[in-house]
Design a protein around this motif. Structure first.
Motif, mmCIF file in Angstrom:
data_model
loop_
_atom_site.group_PDB
_atom_site.id
_atom_site.type_symbol
_atom_site.label_atom_id
_atom_site.label_comp_id
_atom_site.label_asym_id
_atom_site.label_seq_id
_atom_site.Cartn_x
_atom_site.Cartn_y
_atom_site.Cartn_z
ATOM 1 N N ALA A 208 5.913 3.400 6.897
ATOM 2 C CA ALA A 208 4.480 3.153 7.122
ATOM 3 C C ALA A 208 4.732 1.496 7.475
ATOM 4 O O ALA A 208 4.084 1.110 8.290
ATOM 5 C CB ALA A 208 3.769 3.223 5.887
ATOM 6 N N GLY A 209 5.408 0.754 6.747
ATOM 7 C CA GLY A 209 5.436 -0.784 6.743
ATOM 8 C C GLY A 209 5.878 -1.116 8.165
ATOM 9 O O GLY A 209 5.482 -2.077 8.775
ATOM 10 N N ALA A 210 7.276 -0.586 8.172
ATOM 11 C CA ALA A 210 8.079 -1.119 9.425
ATOM 12 C C ALA A 210 7.302 -0.891 10.643
ATOM 13 O O ALA A 210 7.376 -1.782 11.667
ATOM 14 C CB ALA A 210 9.476 -0.619 9.307
ATOM 15 N N THR A 211 6.818 0.324 10.636
ATOM 16 C CA THR A 211 6.168 0.557 11.972
ATOM 17 C C THR A 211 4.830 0.030 12.358
ATOM 18 O O THR A 211 4.504 -0.547 13.262
ATOM 19 C CB THR A 211 5.855 2.219 12.117
ATOM 20 O OG1 THR A 211 5.312 2.559 10.987
ATOM 21 C CG2 THR A 211 6.984 2.791 11.976
ATOM 22 N N ALA A 212 4.072 -0.502 11.011
ATOM 23 C CA ALA A 212 2.930 -1.207 11.271
ATOM 24 C C ALA A 212 2.998 -2.510 11.703
ATOM 25 O O ALA A 212 2.615 -3.176 12.546
ATOM 26 C CB ALA A 212 2.333 -1.328 9.821
ATOM 27 N N TYR A 213 4.480 -3.162 11.113
ATOM 28 C CA TYR A 213 4.833 -4.467 11.752
ATOM 29 C C TYR A 213 5.287 -4.515 12.918
ATOM 30 O O TYR A 213 5.405 -5.586 13.645
ATOM 31 C CB TYR A 213 5.890 -4.974 10.624
ATOM 32 C CG TYR A 213 5.028 -5.813 9.468
ATOM 33 C CD1 TYR A 213 4.101 -5.033 8.882
ATOM 34 C CD2 TYR A 213 5.363 -7.260 8.791
ATOM 35 C CE1 TYR A 213 3.303 -5.529 7.579
ATOM 36 C CE2 TYR A 213 4.551 -7.479 7.771
ATOM 37 C CZ TYR A 213 3.591 -6.975 7.207
ATOM 38 O OH TYR A 213 2.789 -7.393 6.053
ATOM 39 N N GLY B 178 12.977 -0.163 -3.795
ATOM 40 C CA GLY B 178 12.354 -0.345 -2.220
ATOM 41 C C GLY B 178 11.414 0.705 -1.966
ATOM 42 O O GLY B 178 11.578 1.989 -2.026
ATOM 43 N N GLY B 179 10.611 0.297 -0.962
ATOM 44 C CA GLY B 179 9.289 1.154 -0.455
ATOM 45 C C GLY B 179 8.815 1.822 -1.355
ATOM 46 O O GLY B 179 8.064 1.499 -2.315
ATOM 47 N N GLY C 292 9.723 -4.851 2.102
ATOM 48 C CA GLY C 292 10.119 -6.177 2.456
ATOM 49 C C GLY C 292 9.466 -7.356 2.024
ATOM 50 O O GLY C 292 9.654 -7.866 0.955
ATOM 51 N N ASP C 293 8.398 -7.362 3.159
ATOM 52 C CA ASP C 293 7.169 -8.521 2.798
ATOM 53 C C ASP C 293 6.799 -8.397 1.313
ATOM 54 O O ASP C 293 6.034 -7.342 1.012
ATOM 55 C CB ASP C 293 6.237 -8.451 3.790
ATOM 56 C CG ASP C 293 5.183 -9.289 3.642
ATOM 57 O OD1 ASP C 293 5.038 -10.027 2.642
ATOM 58 O OD2 ASP C 293 4.067 -9.438 4.482
ATOM 59 N N PRO C 294 7.056 -9.319 0.485
ATOM 60 C CA PRO C 294 6.690 -9.275 -0.785
ATOM 61 C C PRO C 294 5.045 -9.088 -1.100
ATOM 62 O O PRO C 294 4.693 -8.448 -2.239
ATOM 63 C CB PRO C 294 7.066 -10.459 -1.652
ATOM 64 C CG PRO C 294 7.414 -11.363 -0.541
ATOM 65 C CD PRO C 294 7.552 -10.506 0.751
ATOM 66 N N ASP C 295 4.181 -9.637 -0.147
ATOM 67 C CA ASP C 295 2.768 -9.232 -0.301
ATOM 68 C C ASP C 295 2.405 -7.689 -0.035
ATOM 69 O O ASP C 295 1.230 -7.413 -0.200
ATOM 70 C CB ASP C 295 2.073 -10.016 1.002
ATOM 71 C CG ASP C 295 2.073 -11.483 0.668
ATOM 72 O OD1 ASP C 295 2.472 -11.894 -0.575
ATOM 73 O OD2 ASP C 295 1.594 -12.421 1.566
ATOM 74 N N LEU C 296 3.471 -7.061 0.371
ATOM 75 C CA LEU C 296 2.915 -5.413 0.548
ATOM 76 C C LEU C 296 3.010 -4.660 -0.857
ATOM 77 O O LEU C 296 2.977 -3.606 -1.011
ATOM 78 C CB LEU C 296 3.827 -4.873 1.391
ATOM 79 C CG LEU C 296 3.555 -5.425 2.865
ATOM 80 C CD1 LEU C 296 4.515 -4.731 3.747
ATOM 81 C CD2 LEU C 296 2.153 -5.144 3.471
#
Ligand code: SAH
Length: 258
Positions: A133-138, A100-101, A25-29
């Motif tokens: 990985a992304g959602a849990t990190a955030y 995505g992802g 989601g976050d484009p910086d990722l």
């Protein structure tokens, strides 16, 4: 860098497909490699969950083809997507297939590459940060933690539709964090099965909606409450089951307004 140059030259002559994971989601990722191949693409074939900021990185002359997918509804059938990739590559184009992802985690990336391989089209895979990985990190939820979980399982919640049942016994083993993709509509079934196979009703769990996006929301409770939590959440969302989710209250950093 050497490999990059070789693959780029070959792609000019024969057409080439880069299967790129856009992140959650976050484009910086997006990865640096993903960024570069998107900028070089002549054709971008993309899904629904790709952020507009990432699509905006493409050259303004690039052909943008939307083949978006929703749960239970495919905008463009899979075999047609496969054919678009083959056709564009055989025209000699540099194609980015953007998902995505990560494309290999519940992303049908493997299926699309099998078709390319059968047709003799050259390709590469650029991994992305998968939602788990992304959602849990955030959300401040570490998937493993020495005091909580020594393993993690990524599981599709789409089981019944796919006709393949999950190995609930294996899922319910202790010390494992469970992350369910596409599980929102099946949350009652998932909770029932896990409880039947031995996970305690008061096992902490979380739903992360719109993970890594500005509008991210985290719903916390226990396994018995999961179906009620799911009623409040909207797609895209992940279900995380395991005691690591209780760390959210302590480690949440993203939703806190400084
Ligand atoms: N290939 C993707 C997953 C595609 S399946 C990846 O690696 O992330 C689609 C499912 O991914 C959604 O139903 C949801 O469960 C999850 N998902 C994708 N983006 C998400 C996000 N930003 N927040 C929470 N879940 C997300």
């Amino acid at each position: 860098m050497t490999t990059t140059l070789i693959s780029t030259q070959a792609s000019l002559a024969q057409g080439f497909v880069s299967l790129v994971g856009a992140g959650p989601g976050d484009p910086d990722l997006l990865t640096v490699k993903g960024y570069r191949v998107i900028q070089q693409a002549q054709v971008v074939v993309y899904d629904r969950l790709v952020s507009p900021e990432i699509l905006a990185l493409a050259n303004e002359k690039a052909e943008m083809i939307y083949v978006g997918k929703k749960l239970d509804y495919h905008c463009v059938p899979q075999d047609q997507i496969n054919q678009i990739l083959v056709d564009k590559a055989l025209e000699g184009k540099r194609v980015v297939r953007l998902k995505g992802g990560d494309s290999f985690i519940f992303g049908r990336g493997g299926e699309e590459l099998e078709t390319l391989a059968e047709q003799g089209v050259r390709f590469e895979v650029v991994p992305g940060i998968t939602a788990a990985a992304g959602a849990t990190a955030y959300a401040g939820i570490p998937l493993t933690h020495r005091d909580h979980a020594q393993a993690v399982q990524f599981i599709t919640g789409h089981v019944q539709k796919d006709g393949k049942e999950i190995d609930w016994q294996a899922a319910a083993q202790s010390n494992s964090t469970l992350v369910f993709y596409m599980g929102l509509k099946q949350s009652g079934y998932i909770a029932d099965k896990l409880i039947t196979h031995g996970i305690a009703e008061d096992m902490p769990c979380a739903i992360i909606e719109n993970g890594t996006r500005r509008e991210q929301r985290v719903f916390r409770g226990n396994l018995a409450q999961l179906p009620n939590l799911a009623k409040q959440a909207q797609s895209p969302a992940l279900i995380v089951v395991g005691s690591v989710t209780s760390l959210h209250e302590k480690l949440d950093w993203f939703n806190i307004k400084h």
